[in-house]
Design a protein around this motif. Structure first.
Motif, PDB file in Angstrom:
ATOM      1  N   GLY A  50       0.679  -1.413  -0.003  1.00 23.41           N
ATOM      2  CA  GLY A  50      -0.309   0.027   0.066  1.00 23.41           C
ATOM      3  C   GLY A  50       0.876   1.156   0.083  1.00 23.41           C
ATOM      4  O   GLY A  50       0.470   2.321  -0.683  1.00 23.41           O
ATOM      5  N   ALA A  51       1.951   1.297   0.681  1.00 23.16           N
ATOM      6  CA  ALA A  51       2.832   2.387   0.843  1.00 23.16           C
ATOM      7  C   ALA A  51       3.539   2.635  -0.544  1.00 23.16           C
ATOM      8  O   ALA A  51       3.726   3.763  -1.128  1.00 23.16           O
ATOM      9  CB  ALA A  51       3.879   2.099   1.960  1.00 23.16           C
ATOM     10  N   PHE A  52       3.846   1.591  -1.351  1.00 25.22           N
ATOM     11  CA  PHE A  52       4.493   1.540  -2.702  1.00 25.22           C
ATOM     12  C   PHE A  52       3.498   2.078  -3.630  1.00 25.22           C
ATOM     13  O   PHE A  52       3.798   2.996  -4.520  1.00 25.22           O
ATOM     14  CB  PHE A  52       5.300   0.377  -3.167  1.00 25.22           C
ATOM     15  N   VAL A  53       2.446   1.591  -3.438  1.00 30.74           N
ATOM     16  CA  VAL A  53       1.134   2.105  -4.499  1.00 30.74           C
ATOM     17  C   VAL A  53       0.899   3.467  -4.336  1.00 30.74           C
ATOM     18  O   VAL A  53       0.910   4.298  -5.042  1.00 30.74           O
ATOM     19  CB  VAL A  53      -0.109   1.192  -4.226  1.00 30.74           C
ATOM     20  N   LEU A  54       0.990   3.964  -3.052  1.00 29.90           N
ATOM     21  CA  LEU A  54       0.984   5.502  -2.700  1.00 29.90           C
ATOM     22  C   LEU A  54       2.055   6.342  -3.558  1.00 29.90           C
ATOM     23  O   LEU A  54       1.594   7.232  -4.097  1.00 29.90           O
ATOM     24  CB  LEU A  54       0.673   5.685  -1.378  1.00 29.90           C
ATOM     25  N   LEU A  55       3.081   5.790  -3.225  1.00 29.98           N
ATOM     26  CA  LEU A  55       4.251   6.436  -4.062  1.00 29.98           C
ATOM     27  C   LEU A  55       3.836   6.596  -5.525  1.00 29.98           C
ATOM     28  O   LEU A  55       4.118   7.469  -6.209  1.00 29.98           O
ATOM     29  CB  LEU A  55       5.384   5.778  -3.644  1.00 29.98           C
ATOM     30  N   TYR A  56       3.690   5.406  -5.891  1.00 27.26           N
ATOM     31  CA  TYR A  56       3.288   5.378  -7.566  1.00 27.26           C
ATOM     32  C   TYR A  56       2.169   6.349  -7.860  1.00 27.26           C
ATOM     33  O   TYR A  56       2.236   6.822  -8.848  1.00 27.26           O
ATOM     34  CB  TYR A  56       2.857   3.834  -8.033  1.00 27.26           C
ATOM     35  N   ILE A  57       0.888   6.451  -7.124  1.00 28.77           N
ATOM     36  CA  ILE A  57      -0.216   7.455  -7.512  1.00 28.77           C
ATOM     37  C   ILE A  57       0.236   8.716  -7.328  1.00 28.77           C
ATOM     38  O   ILE A  57       0.084   9.575  -8.058  1.00 28.77           O
ATOM     39  CB  ILE A  57      -1.321   6.985  -6.357  1.00 28.77           C
ATOM     40  N   ALA A  58       1.209   9.150  -6.172  1.00 29.08           N
ATOM     41  CA  ALA A  58       1.804  10.343  -6.277  1.00 29.08           C
ATOM     42  C   ALA A  58       2.819  10.905  -7.168  1.00 29.08           C
ATOM     43  O   ALA A  58       2.731  11.965  -7.661  1.00 29.08           O
ATOM     44  CB  ALA A  58       2.109  10.495  -4.850  1.00 29.08           C
ATOM     45  N   TYR A  59       3.756  10.133  -7.212  1.00 27.17           N
ATOM     46  CA  TYR A  59       4.998  10.576  -8.229  1.00 27.17           C
ATOM     47  C   TYR A  59       4.716   9.974  -9.690  1.00 27.17           C
ATOM     48  O   TYR A  59       5.545  10.447 -10.492  1.00 27.17           O
ATOM     49  CB  TYR A  59       6.222  10.050  -7.468  1.00 27.17           C
ATOM     50  N   GLY A  60       4.193   8.959  -9.911  1.00 22.51           N
ATOM     51  CA  GLY A  60       3.970   8.736 -11.248  1.00 22.51           C
ATOM     52  C   GLY A  60       4.726   7.372 -11.336  1.00 22.51           C
ATOM     53  O   GLY A  60       5.678   7.102 -10.854  1.00 22.51           O
ATOM     54  N   PHE A  61       3.960   6.709 -12.642  1.00 22.20           N
ATOM     55  CA  PHE A  61       4.677   5.428 -13.087  1.00 22.20           C
ATOM     56  C   PHE A  61       6.077   5.566 -13.317  1.00 22.20           C
ATOM     57  O   PHE A  61       7.035   4.605 -12.809  1.00 22.20           O
ATOM     58  CB  PHE A  61       3.784   4.482 -14.032  1.00 22.20           C
ATOM     59  N   GLN A  62       6.361   6.375 -14.341  1.00 28.31           N
ATOM     60  CA  GLN A  62       7.820   6.555 -15.105  1.00 28.31           C
ATOM     61  C   GLN A  62       8.753   7.209 -13.816  1.00 28.31           C
ATOM     62  O   GLN A  62       9.808   6.731 -13.662  1.00 28.31           O
ATOM     63  CB  GLN A  62       7.684   7.409 -16.223  1.00 28.31           C
ATOM     64  N   THR A  63       8.451   8.149 -12.905  1.00 29.00           N
ATOM     65  CA  THR A  63       9.232   8.645 -11.955  1.00 29.00           C
ATOM     66  C   THR A  63       9.853   7.350 -11.022  1.00 29.00           C
ATOM     67  O   THR A  63      10.694   7.368 -10.578  1.00 29.00           O
ATOM     68  CB  THR A  63       8.558   9.874 -11.267  1.00 29.00           C
ATOM     69  N   MET A  64       8.732   6.577 -10.463  1.00 23.88           N
ATOM     70  CA  MET A  64       9.004   5.708  -9.516  1.00 23.88           C
ATOM     71  C   MET A  64       9.671   4.617 -10.092  1.00 23.88           C
ATOM     72  O   MET A  64      10.413   3.923  -9.311  1.00 23.88           O
ATOM     73  CB  MET A  64       7.729   5.082  -9.068  1.00 23.88           C
ATOM     74  N   ASN A  65       9.643   4.279 -11.575  1.00 26.25           N
ATOM     75  CA  ASN A  65      10.467   3.243 -12.191  1.00 26.25           C
ATOM     76  C   ASN A  65      11.836   3.647 -12.239  1.00 26.25           C
ATOM     77  O   ASN A  65      12.790   2.887 -12.107  1.00 26.25           O
ATOM     78  CB  ASN A  65       9.824   2.809 -13.402  1.00 26.25           C
ATOM     79  N   ARG A  66      11.986   5.060 -12.307  1.00 23.75           N
ATOM     80  CA  ARG A  66      13.521   5.440 -12.469  1.00 23.75           C
ATOM     81  C   ARG A  66      14.144   5.360 -10.897  1.00 23.75           C
ATOM     82  O   ARG A  66      15.253   5.216 -11.074  1.00 23.75           O
ATOM     83  CB  ARG A  66      13.580   7.006 -12.869  1.00 23.75           C
ATOM     84  N   VAL A  67      13.368   6.011 -10.059  1.00 29.38           N
ATOM     85  CA  VAL A  67      13.782   5.756  -8.641  1.00 29.38           C
ATOM     86  C   VAL A  67      13.955   4.447  -8.104  1.00 29.38           C
ATOM     87  O   VAL A  67      14.808   4.198  -7.241  1.00 29.38           O
ATOM     88  CB  VAL A  67      12.667   6.724  -7.784  1.00 29.38           C
ATOM     89  N   VAL A  68      12.989   3.719  -8.063  1.00 33.27           N
ATOM     90  CA  VAL A  68      12.596   2.291  -7.274  1.00 33.27           C
ATOM     91  C   VAL A  68      13.269   1.234  -8.210  1.00 33.27           C
ATOM     92  O   VAL A  68      12.234   1.181  -9.169  1.00 33.27           O
ATOM     93  CB  VAL A  68      11.411   2.061  -6.813  1.00 33.27           C
ATOM     94  N   LYS A  69      14.427   0.880  -8.341  1.00 34.01           N
ATOM     95  CA  LYS A  69      14.808  -0.073  -9.281  1.00 34.01           C
ATOM     96  C   LYS A  69      14.475  -1.480  -8.760  1.00 34.01           C
ATOM     97  O   LYS A  69      15.576  -2.245  -8.769  1.00 34.01           O
ATOM     98  CB  LYS A  69      16.252   0.263  -9.615  1.00 34.01           C
ATOM     99  N   ILE A  70      13.394  -1.698  -8.242  1.00 32.23           N
ATOM    100  CA  ILE A  70      12.991  -2.962  -7.696  1.00 32.23           C
ATOM    101  C   ILE A  70      12.294  -3.852  -8.709  1.00 32.23           C
ATOM    102  O   ILE A  70      11.151  -3.433  -8.952  1.00 32.23           O
ATOM    103  CB  ILE A  70      12.478  -2.884  -6.482  1.00 32.23           C
TER     104      ILE A  70
END
Length: 152
Positions: A50-70
């Motif tokens: 849920g915390a990760f999903v909230l980050l994806y919602i707030a910052y966007g799919f592309q931004t999170m894929n650049r930041v979180v390389k998991i």
């Protein structure tokens, strides 16, 4: 010329930064409380997802894929391996599958703590739930994003 709909969600991003740390802290609490009280690996994994999903919602799919390389898909076999090995470990002591033991230990910073081998199984469940949940949600988000791009 058509401009993309770009919004400045300063309040959402600021609140998300604070809330994500609270959610992650609560998920760790739920994980460690699981062998004595309600909680454990499943609900702790859902809270972390849920915390990760909230980050994806707030910052966007592309931004999170650049930041979180998991690659969350790798969490699934890791979690399953930990869970199975925790059950197999009881065979080493001549006990039935998934038997566990517990005890009180003195830890340097925490002090006296109750630890159980069931936490190892919970850790496997925790990783598996994060992997499955995030894989499903990100797959749906990616498919929805592709459909929106194709419609435009």
């Amino acid at each position: 010329m058509r401009l993309k709909n770009v919004t400045n969600d300063l309040i959402l991003k600021t609140a998300t930064t604070i809330i994500v740390f609270l959610i992650l802290g609560f998920s760790v609490y739920l994980f460690f409380a699981g062998h004595n009280a309600p909680g454990g690996g499943f609900i702790g994994g859902l809270m972390t997802s849920g915390a990760f999903v909230l980050l994806y919602i707030a910052y966007g799919f592309q931004t999170m894929n650049r930041v979180v390389k998991i690659d969350f898909k790798t969490f699934i076999p890791i979690g399953l391996t930990i869970a199975v090995l925790s059950g197999v470990g009881s065979f080493l002591y001549g006990q039935p599958f998934l038997s566990h033991t517990d005890g009180y230990f003195h830890l340097p910073i925490i002090g006296k703590a109750h630890l159980a081998t069931a936490m190892i199984f919970d850790l496997g469940v925790y990783f598996t739930v994060i992997g499955v949940t995030m894989t499903i949600i990100l797959s749906i988000a990616k498919d929805e994003g592709e459909q929106v791009e194709n419609a435009e």
